[in-house]
Design an enzyme around this catalytic site. Structure first.
Site, PDB file in Angstrom:
ATOM      1  N   HIS A 130      42.133  25.253  18.255  1.00 45.73           N
ATOM      2  CA  HIS A 130      43.517  25.556  18.611  1.00 45.73           C
ATOM      3  C   HIS A 130      44.005  24.436  19.529  1.00 45.73           C
ATOM      4  O   HIS A 130      43.217  23.890  20.308  1.00 45.73           O
ATOM      5  CB  HIS A 130      43.513  26.893  19.360  1.00 45.73           C
ATOM      6  N   ASP A 207      35.835  28.988  23.568  1.00 47.25           N
ATOM      7  CA  ASP A 207      37.123  29.668  23.482  1.00 47.25           C
ATOM      8  C   ASP A 207      36.913  30.953  22.673  1.00 47.25           C
ATOM      9  O   ASP A 207      36.793  30.915  21.454  1.00 47.25           O
ATOM     10  CB  ASP A 207      38.125  28.724  22.811  1.00 47.25           C
ATOM     11  N   GLN A 210      39.478  34.602  19.803  1.00 49.04           N
ATOM     12  CA  GLN A 210      39.455  35.332  18.530  1.00 49.04           C
ATOM     13  C   GLN A 210      38.156  36.124  18.332  1.00 49.04           C
ATOM     14  O   GLN A 210      37.924  36.646  17.245  1.00 49.04           O
ATOM     15  CB  GLN A 210      39.630  34.357  17.364  1.00 49.04           C
ATOM     16  N   LYS A 233      44.767  39.609  23.093  1.00 49.45           N
ATOM     17  CA  LYS A 233      44.074  39.685  21.807  1.00 49.45           C
ATOM     18  C   LYS A 233      42.943  40.703  21.866  1.00 49.45           C
ATOM     19  O   LYS A 233      42.130  40.819  20.951  1.00 49.45           O
ATOM     20  CB  LYS A 233      43.545  38.306  21.416  1.00 49.45           C
ATOM     21  N   CYS A 371      48.779  26.456  15.139  1.00 54.58           N
ATOM     22  CA  CYS A 371      48.451  25.621  16.307  1.00 54.58           C
ATOM     23  C   CYS A 371      47.160  24.847  16.077  1.00 54.58           C
ATOM     24  O   CYS A 371      46.366  24.646  17.009  1.00 54.58           O
ATOM     25  CB  CYS A 371      48.338  26.445  17.582  1.00 54.58           C
TER      26      CYS A 371
HETATM   27  C1  LIG Z   1      41.443  30.272  19.244  1.00 47.54           C
HETATM   28  C2  LIG Z   1      42.595  30.369  20.187  1.00 47.54           C
HETATM   29  N1  LIG Z   1      42.575  29.664  21.317  1.00 47.54           N
HETATM   30  C3  LIG Z   1      43.583  29.740  22.201  1.00 47.54           C
HETATM   31  C4  LIG Z   1      44.680  30.532  21.995  1.00 47.54           C
HETATM   32  C5  LIG Z   1      45.776  30.553  23.017  1.00 47.54           C
HETATM   33  O1  LIG Z   1      45.813  31.790  23.649  1.00 47.54           O
HETATM   34  P1  LIG Z   1      46.941  32.132  24.719  1.00 47.54           P
HETATM   35  O2  LIG Z   1      48.239  31.726  24.072  1.00 47.54           O
HETATM   36  O3  LIG Z   1      46.833  33.594  24.911  1.00 47.54           O
HETATM   37  O4  LIG Z   1      46.649  31.334  25.935  1.00 47.54           O
HETATM   38  C6  LIG Z   1      44.748  31.280  20.826  1.00 47.54           C
HETATM   39  C7  LIG Z   1      45.910  32.145  20.554  1.00 47.54           C
HETATM   40  O5  LIG Z   1      46.770  31.863  19.763  1.00 47.54           O
HETATM   41  C8  LIG Z   1      43.674  31.187  19.903  1.00 47.54           C
HETATM   42  O6  LIG Z   1      43.710  31.881  18.764  1.00 47.54           O
END
Ligand SMILES: Cc1ncc(COP(=O)(O)O)c(C=O)c1O
Lengths: 413, 139
Positions: A130, A207, A210, A233, A371
């Site tokens: 991401h 991270d 998910q 999430k 993203c």
């Molecule tokens: C794998 C991953 N990393 C990071 C994020 C970013 O999360 P947040 O927008 O809650 O900081 C997301 C969410 O879209 C994600 O799916």
């Protein structure tokens, strides 16, 4: 606790009743919510915990000398203990509240990176991260003269572990990798990645955005140095996240932001900082959010988690089976080990067109690059349509998705 | 050159859309309009002509001739392409003064269409309209 996997199959219909938002019509059709990778819905227990906090306990934490402050602080710190237990952290002070996954990564990149990176150092991130697990590293690398390199991902959307291993040397200082890919649902071998990184003295940040909503995570078993995720999430509120770190690392890292709460004593001759976790929690925190997350964890742990994970796996298998039986659908991301995400293309149609036509039929999915532009570019596609599942989804939801796709196809191809 | 703005006017589109009473006919019509819009060649699908602020890729090419502005537009998504045709019906082949004077908010609300489209999609359309208005202002 009802964690027996030998009980009757998971009752998704019963669980759905706990989520008020699911029971509504959208564009004249009963809502089918398949955008769980973007954010999950909130059970009534979470909403109620936030209402209760504001109606009964609202007060600033840690400071007041009165009953409300004591109650708020107790619930707030109680949630930290719950999170520690939830991911099996050794101690609650390893749990730092952030605004989300993104801020957790920024905190580590900025605080650890500024103190530890130097010119020529290497930071490895997977090619399907991401953006929030790429850009913070690029910024600190630019500042420090370090470089960010991508770990190859194959055509199935899986990390090439052998290629990763061959990239490792003693200039690699950080390996940052998703536990589960938000674009494809691939479950990455993060335990192996952490072990290999340790072999060259590199740290790992995982991270988990998910992952945490789908099955139990054990940070000590993974043996990663940092683990980050977002409350939203995990059936909790938006704008709150968790950073877990190994104690010695967190102790050694300089503060990230500064102000109230994070100090021990302030004087114009010099200021000393508070201990963990408060050193990293400047200012009044998201108290209601933290209490909401505590309720979300109670809710999830009250479910038959094993049954929920099996139910989700069965849904994904059913959806992929239907996709393969449908001419013109191409699955994107076909790794052997996946969780709850089906990314696909309707041949001849732009994903955004498909998303709009599904929305007209009450089916909520995400379309676009998720993203994760670098991996979309590698695959030579503008993006995908992504259906992502949670335990409250049913086979009927999958059927509605395919009905709606049939209709979309009539418009577009 | 497309027929939008000359043979197919903004009033025609408002009339036709008001005639449909379900989303399916509206979307079919919009997609069909997009199919009538000639595709841009690869050369014109470049960075300069790319309109930012759209979820899908949108390109806009403009030309001033005989005191009038002529636009060609394309997108990699069908529904967006149809919406581009809707916009061009209002602006293509008009004088800069006519472009500036055109009540686009009134047009969109008469179309009763934007509410069916996501906010981000709407924004992309607005980015395109802004680019057309800026072109008119510069001529
Ligand atoms: C794998 C991953 N990393 C990071 C994020 C970013 O999360 P947040 O927008 O809650 O900081 C997301 C969410 O879209 C994600 O799916």
């Amino acid at each position: 606790m009802s964690n027996q996997s030998n009980t009757a199959t998971f009752d998704a219909e019963r669980v759905r009743a706990d989520f008020p938002i699911l029971h509504q019509d959208v564009n004249g059709h009963p809502l089918v919510y398949l955008d769980n990778a973007a954010t999950t819905q909130k059970p009534r227990a979470v909403i109620q915990a936030i209402v209760d906090y504001y109606e009964q306990d609202n007060s600033n934490v840690h400071r007041g000398a009165h009953a409300l402050a004591d109650r708020a602080t107790e619930k707030f710190e109680g949630a930290r203990v719950k999170v520690a237990g939830f991911i099996n952290a050794a101690e609650p002070r390893q749990i730092i509240w952030t605004r989300g996954t993104t801020e957790g990564i920024n905190l580590v990149a900025s605080s650890w990176g500024r103190a530890n990176l130097s010119s020529g150092d290497r930071i490895l991130v997977s090619a399907m991260e991401h953006h929030s697990n790429i850009v913070p590293w690029q910024l600190i690398a630019a500042e420090k003269g370090a470089v960010v390199e991508s770990i190859p991902v194959n055509a199935e959307g899986a990390i090439d572990l052998a290629a990763f291993e061959s990239m490792l040397d003693d200039r690699v200082k950080m390996v940052a990798c998703g536990h589960v890919s938000n674009a494809f649902g691939t479950v990455n071998p993060v335990q192996d990645i952490a072990r290999l990184a340790q072999g060259v003295g590199a740290l790992t940040l995982i991270d988990g955005a998910q992952a945490v909503g789908h099955w139990p995570v054990d940070v000590q078993a993974l043996d990663c140095d940092f683990y980050v995720f977002s409350a939203h999430k995990l059936f909790g509120p938006t704008g709150l996240g968790v950073l877990y770190g190994k104690t010695a690392l967190l102790e050694a890292m300089p503060p990230y932001q500064s102000g109230g709460e994070m100090i021990e004593s302030v004087s114009f001759d010099g200021t000393t900082f508070n201990q963990l976790p408060y050193k990293f929690e400047a200012g009044t925190p998201d108290i209601a959010g933290v209490i909401g997350l505590g309720a979300a964890i109670d809710y999830v742990q009250g479910l038959d988690r094993d049954g929920a994970a099996k139910h989700e796996a069965a849904l994904l298998a059913y959806a992929e089976e239907r996709a393969k039986a449908t001419p013109g659908i191409r699955l994107v991301g076909t790794a052997a080990n996946k969780t709850s995400v089906m990314s696909f293309l309707l041949e001849g149609a732009h994903p955004n067109d498909v998303g709009l036509l599904l929305d007209q039929q009450g089916v909520a999915v995400r379309t676009g690059n998720h993203c994760a532009q670098p991996i979309m570019e590698q695959f030579g596609i503008p993006g995908t349509v992504r259906a992502s599942f949670s335990f409250y989804n049913t086979r009927a939801d999958v059927d509605r998705l395919f009905e709606a796709l049939d209709k979309a196809r009539q418009f577009l191809v | 050159m497309s027929r939008f703005g000359t043979e197919i006017t903004s009033d025609d589109i408002v009339d036709t859309l008001s005639f449909f009473d379900n989303w399916e006919d509206r979307y079919k019509y919009i997609i069909d309009l997009g199919k009538e819009l000639p595709p841009l060649n690869d050369e014109s699908r470049n960075e300069t002509n790319l309109v930012r602020g759209c979820q899908s890729q949108v390109w806009l090419v403009s030309e001033a001739r005989d005191g009038k502005l002529f636009f060609e537009a394309d997108s990699d998504a069908f529904i967006v392409k149809g919406l581009l045709a809707v916009v061009l019906a209002a602006y293509n082949g008009k004088t800069p003064e006519q472009v500036t004077a055109f009540d686009v908010e009134g047009y969109f609300s008469a179309l009763n269409l934007l509410k069916h489209l996501s906010v981000t999609r709407g924004n992309g359309l607005r980015a395109m309209v802004k680019r057309i208005q800026d072109t008119a202002a510069a001529n």
